[in-house]
Design a protein around this motif. Sequence first.
Motif, PDB file in Angstrom:
ATOM      1  N   THR A 512       0.835  -1.193   0.000  1.00  0.00           N
ATOM      2  CA  THR A 512       0.000   0.000   0.000  1.00  0.00           C
ATOM      3  C   THR A 512       0.877   1.253   0.000  1.00  0.00           C
ATOM      4  OG1 THR A 512      -1.724  -1.170   1.210  1.00  0.00           O
ATOM      5  CG2 THR A 512      -1.816   1.237   1.235  1.00  0.00           C
ATOM      6  N   ILE A 513       0.516   2.216  -0.836  1.00  0.00           N
ATOM      7  CA  ILE A 513       1.150   3.546  -0.833  1.00  0.00           C
ATOM      8  C   ILE A 513       0.115   4.514  -0.272  1.00  0.00           C
ATOM      9  CG2 ILE A 513       2.263   5.324  -2.196  1.00  0.00           C
ATOM     10  CD1 ILE A 513       2.846   3.188  -4.313  1.00  0.00           C
ATOM     11  N   GLU A 514       0.429   5.077   0.903  1.00  0.00           N
ATOM     12  CA  GLU A 514      -0.560   5.930   1.560  1.00  0.00           C
ATOM     13  C   GLU A 514      -0.624   7.300   0.888  1.00  0.00           C
ATOM     14  OE1 GLU A 514      -0.448   5.842   5.806  1.00  0.00           O
ATOM     15  OE2 GLU A 514       0.335   3.803   5.841  1.00  0.00           O
ATOM     16  N   SER A 515      -1.607   8.091   1.295  1.00  0.00           N
ATOM     17  CA  SER A 515      -1.881   9.360   0.615  1.00  0.00           C
ATOM     18  C   SER A 515      -0.723  10.342   0.706  1.00  0.00           C
ATOM     19  CB  SER A 515      -3.150   9.995   1.201  1.00  0.00           C
ATOM     20  OG  SER A 515      -3.005  10.192   2.601  1.00  0.00           O
ATOM     21  N   ASP A 516       0.136  10.215   1.744  1.00  0.00           N
ATOM     22  CA  ASP A 516       1.291  11.112   1.863  1.00  0.00           C
ATOM     23  C   ASP A 516       2.524  10.564   1.161  1.00  0.00           C
ATOM     24  OD1 ASP A 516       1.886   9.012   3.513  1.00  0.00           O
ATOM     25  OD2 ASP A 516       2.261  10.222   5.324  1.00  0.00           O
ATOM     26  N   GLY A 517       2.377   9.466   0.427  1.00  0.00           N
ATOM     27  CA  GLY A 517       3.483   8.898  -0.315  1.00  0.00           C
ATOM     28  C   GLY A 517       4.238   7.806   0.405  1.00  0.00           C
ATOM     29  N   PHE A 518       3.906   7.547   1.654  1.00  0.00           N
ATOM     30  CA  PHE A 518       4.613   6.500   2.400  1.00  0.00           C
ATOM     31  C   PHE A 518       4.234   5.130   1.866  1.00  0.00           C
ATOM     32  CE2 PHE A 518       4.669   3.353   5.812  1.00  0.00           C
ATOM     33  CZ  PHE A 518       5.990   3.441   6.227  1.00  0.00           C
ATOM     34  N   GLU A 519       5.257   4.311   1.604  1.00  0.00           N
ATOM     35  CA  GLU A 519       5.029   2.961   1.105  1.00  0.00           C
ATOM     36  C   GLU A 519       5.157   1.960   2.238  1.00  0.00           C
ATOM     37  OE1 GLU A 519       7.210   1.896  -2.349  1.00  0.00           O
ATOM     38  OE2 GLU A 519       6.751   3.764  -3.419  1.00  0.00           O
ATOM     39  N   GLY A 520       4.109   1.208   2.466  1.00  0.00           N
ATOM     40  CA  GLY A 520       4.118   0.196   3.499  1.00  0.00           C
ATOM     41  C   GLY A 520       4.885  -1.039   3.070  1.00  0.00           C
ATOM     42  N   PRO A 521       4.911  -2.045   3.891  1.00  0.00           N
ATOM     43  CA  PRO A 521       5.634  -3.268   3.541  1.00  0.00           C
ATOM     44  C   PRO A 521       4.863  -4.090   2.507  1.00  0.00           C
ATOM     45  CG  PRO A 521       4.495  -3.568   5.612  1.00  0.00           C
ATOM     46  CD  PRO A 521       4.284  -2.133   5.227  1.00  0.00           C
ATOM     47  N   TRP A 522       5.588  -4.944   1.838  1.00  0.00           N
ATOM     48  CA  TRP A 522       4.937  -5.877   0.920  1.00  0.00           C
ATOM     49  C   TRP A 522       4.064  -6.840   1.708  1.00  0.00           C
ATOM     50  CZ3 TRP A 522       4.949  -4.923  -4.065  1.00  0.00           C
ATOM     51  CH2 TRP A 522       6.028  -4.228  -4.636  1.00  0.00           C
ATOM     52  N   GLY A 523       2.940  -7.132   1.113  1.00  0.00           N
ATOM     53  CA  GLY A 523       2.132  -8.193   1.688  1.00  0.00           C
ATOM     54  C   GLY A 523       2.795  -9.538   1.439  1.00  0.00           C
ATOM     55  N   PRO A 524       2.333 -10.574   2.090  1.00  0.00           N
ATOM     56  CA  PRO A 524       2.947 -11.894   1.894  1.00  0.00           C
ATOM     57  C   PRO A 524       2.791 -12.350   0.432  1.00  0.00           C
ATOM     58  CG  PRO A 524       0.877 -12.093   3.077  1.00  0.00           C
ATOM     59  CD  PRO A 524       1.173 -10.634   3.004  1.00  0.00           C
ATOM     60  N   PRO A 525       3.808 -13.022  -0.120  1.00  0.00           N
ATOM     61  CA  PRO A 525       3.691 -13.527  -1.496  1.00  0.00           C
ATOM     62  C   PRO A 525       2.515 -14.500  -1.608  1.00  0.00           C
ATOM     63  CG  PRO A 525       5.961 -13.627  -0.735  1.00  0.00           C
ATOM     64  CD  PRO A 525       5.125 -13.306   0.464  1.00  0.00           C
ATOM     65  N   GLN A 526       1.802 -14.375  -2.713  1.00  0.00           N
ATOM     66  CA  GLN A 526       0.670 -15.258  -2.972  1.00  0.00           C
ATOM     67  C   GLN A 526       0.947 -16.027  -4.278  1.00  0.00           C
ATOM     68  OE1 GLN A 526      -3.248 -13.325  -2.170  1.00  0.00           O
ATOM     69  NE2 GLN A 526      -1.966 -11.491  -1.828  1.00  0.00           N
ATOM     70  N   MET A 527       0.659 -17.300  -4.247  1.00  0.00           N
ATOM     71  CA  MET A 527       0.961 -18.174  -5.384  1.00  0.00           C
ATOM     72  C   MET A 527      -0.303 -18.428  -6.201  1.00  0.00           C
ATOM     73  SD  MET A 527       2.732 -21.963  -5.312  1.00  0.00           S
ATOM     74  CE  MET A 527       1.237 -22.729  -4.631  1.00  0.00           C
ATOM     75  N   ILE A 528      -0.146 -18.503  -7.532  1.00  0.00           N
ATOM     76  CA  ILE A 528      -1.265 -18.820  -8.422  1.00  0.00           C
ATOM     77  C   ILE A 528      -0.795 -19.777  -9.511  1.00  0.00           C
ATOM     78  CG2 ILE A 528      -0.811 -16.739  -9.815  1.00  0.00           C
ATOM     79  CD1 ILE A 528      -3.829 -16.680 -10.396  1.00  0.00           C
ATOM     80  N   ASP A 529      -1.598 -20.793  -9.755  1.00  0.00           N
ATOM     81  CA  ASP A 529      -1.323 -21.757 -10.836  1.00  0.00           C
ATOM     82  C   ASP A 529      -2.233 -21.450 -12.019  1.00  0.00           C
ATOM     83  OD1 ASP A 529       0.693 -23.345  -9.662  1.00  0.00           O
ATOM     84  OD2 ASP A 529      -0.837 -24.314  -8.391  1.00  0.00           O
ATOM     85  N   ILE A 530      -1.643 -21.245 -13.149  1.00  0.00           N
ATOM     86  CA  ILE A 530      -2.399 -20.995 -14.382  1.00  0.00           C
ATOM     87  C   ILE A 530      -2.334 -22.262 -15.232  1.00  0.00           C
ATOM     88  CG2 ILE A 530      -2.528 -19.616 -16.496  1.00  0.00           C
ATOM     89  CD1 ILE A 530      -1.414 -17.303 -14.941  1.00  0.00           C
ATOM     90  N   PRO A 531      -3.500 -22.868 -15.600  1.00  0.00           N
ATOM     91  CA  PRO A 531      -3.503 -24.125 -16.392  1.00  0.00           C
ATOM     92  C   PRO A 531      -2.801 -23.923 -17.734  1.00  0.00           C
ATOM     93  CG  PRO A 531      -5.685 -23.642 -15.517  1.00  0.00           C
ATOM     94  CD  PRO A 531      -4.868 -22.422 -15.265  1.00  0.00           C
ATOM     95  N   ARG A 532      -2.126 -24.975 -18.148  1.00  0.00           N
ATOM     96  CA  ARG A 532      -1.433 -24.934 -19.420  1.00  0.00           C
ATOM     97  C   ARG A 532      -2.410 -25.240 -20.560  1.00  0.00           C
ATOM     98  NH1 ARG A 532       4.058 -25.022 -18.420  1.00  0.00           N
ATOM     99  NH2 ARG A 532       4.602 -25.589 -16.264  1.00  0.00           N
TER     100      ARG A 532
END
Length: 550
Positions: A512-532
């Motif tokens: 999240t980038i707050e309204s004053d420009g401050f960037e928060g931490p990354w959220g936890p990585p999320q995995m996604i499988d896309i069918p071939r």
Amino acid sequence: MHLDLIHQRLNKLFCCLFITLIILPVYAAEEEWIYTVRPGDNLWNLSERHLNGTQYVRRLQQLNQIQNPYVIPPGKQLRIPVAWSLISEKVSARIINVHGNVSIERTNKEKVAASPGMYLLAGDTVQSENDSFVTIEFADNAQMRVQDNSRIRLERMQILGDYGLIDTLIRLEQGRTENSVPHNTRQGTRLRIQTPSAISSVRGTEFRVGLIEPQSGTTSEVLAGNIEVNASEKFVRVPAGFGTITALHKPPAPPVALLPPPDLSGTPNYYESLPLVIRLNPINGAHAYRTQIALDPDFDHLVSEFTTTSLPFRDGDIPDGEYWLRIRGIDESGIEGRDAVMAFGLNARPEPPFVTAPLPGNATAPENQEFSWTSQSESSHYSLMISRNADFTDLAYFNPEIKANTLTLSESLTPGHYFWRIAAVSPTEGTGPFSDNMPFRVPYPGPSLEATEVDEQEITFAWRAAAEGQRFHFQFARDVSFSDIMHEEKTEMSRITFDKPAGGTYYLRIKTIESDGFEGPWGPPQMIDIPRDFPYWLMLLLFLPLLVLI
């Protein structure tokens, strides 16, 4: 012509007589003492009690213009020359307070350390060292405070008559003294302070006398009553609120008004750190300032004294406690002005520990916030506060009994701006001052996906914004370490759409980038499988056996 010459000589004679009439009373006052008549007094019994014999009755009657030597109205003040007076006995002085290193040199050259209750005799010398003071009380309850780096000699301490007058002569050889002479005692009192350039005589007053080094002059300042300063066979009367300077081998200068007391309206009355930084508004005409710190409002128990030419003042190491502050300006000639006095408190121990996290202006983790600081061996525990405002009136957390030097909140703070501070608690000093207020931020966590849409051409991710005005930083990568990023974008929308990648396992994260420009931490990585996608040539291979059978 002869008559003119006679007139000129008569005029000169009248002038001399007039000057003599002005000078003589003051000269006599220097060698006289004043006795206030009590009921039952007459010139005969007064001469028996206070003078060397009744042969002075007629002279005393003439000096004071008394018609009947047997009847004197009570309350009348009689002038008694010192030369006629009976010296009944020698008296001693007593030390009532000592701070620092003060020594007494006796007439036999014995040198001892000064201590409260010690008696002093005529001929003794008192020497105070740097940042050291001593207060002496005389037989008439007059008090003299010998300031630091000063030296006095008790030249004479005696009683004239039957406790009619207590006569004290002090020689100031170095430094300064502050003096208080009572004016409502039953016996007369005469205190004189002599320097190489002047002698100050007082009866019932508060005044200061100082030497300008190297003994080039004497300053005399009157706070109450008045004094007479004599030098080079001339004198000046100095009333309350005035001072004079007497140069060596010169008569006293005309009195000048003392500088006004400093304005302490903006001076803090509570301190939580050392050295003390004492701020005040400058005085017009002041070239320096003298500051005194004492345990009592009468300044009998001084703990510190110093002069400075610059503002603000700074003082060093004094114990925690309640104190009184006295400050005065010093003009260009060295005359010290009127005092400003105020009470103040000091609580600087134990000092607060050094903070390690979060540092001022930094951010914590979005959840389970951690606070840490350095350990102090003399501290038994710590007190920590967290507030939503800088004056700590809206507390979000308070714990006065933290044993370790770290704290993890069991209930996380909501995202926003906060302040925290910490104090050490000692078994001997109690709770010390809190550290400076340290601002920190609890950031919004990276948002979690709420919806994912995949079609033949595109892929869409959606999430929820936690507050208005937020922006988002999105990353999509082939690996969990996000070293092989396929798509990266900053957006004001809470959804993002891009071309669908080939089938496989991918990773994404958002912050999240707050309204004053401050960037928060990354959220936890999320995995996604896309069918071939299923290859067409593979389908042909699957249908090939069927074609053979046909």
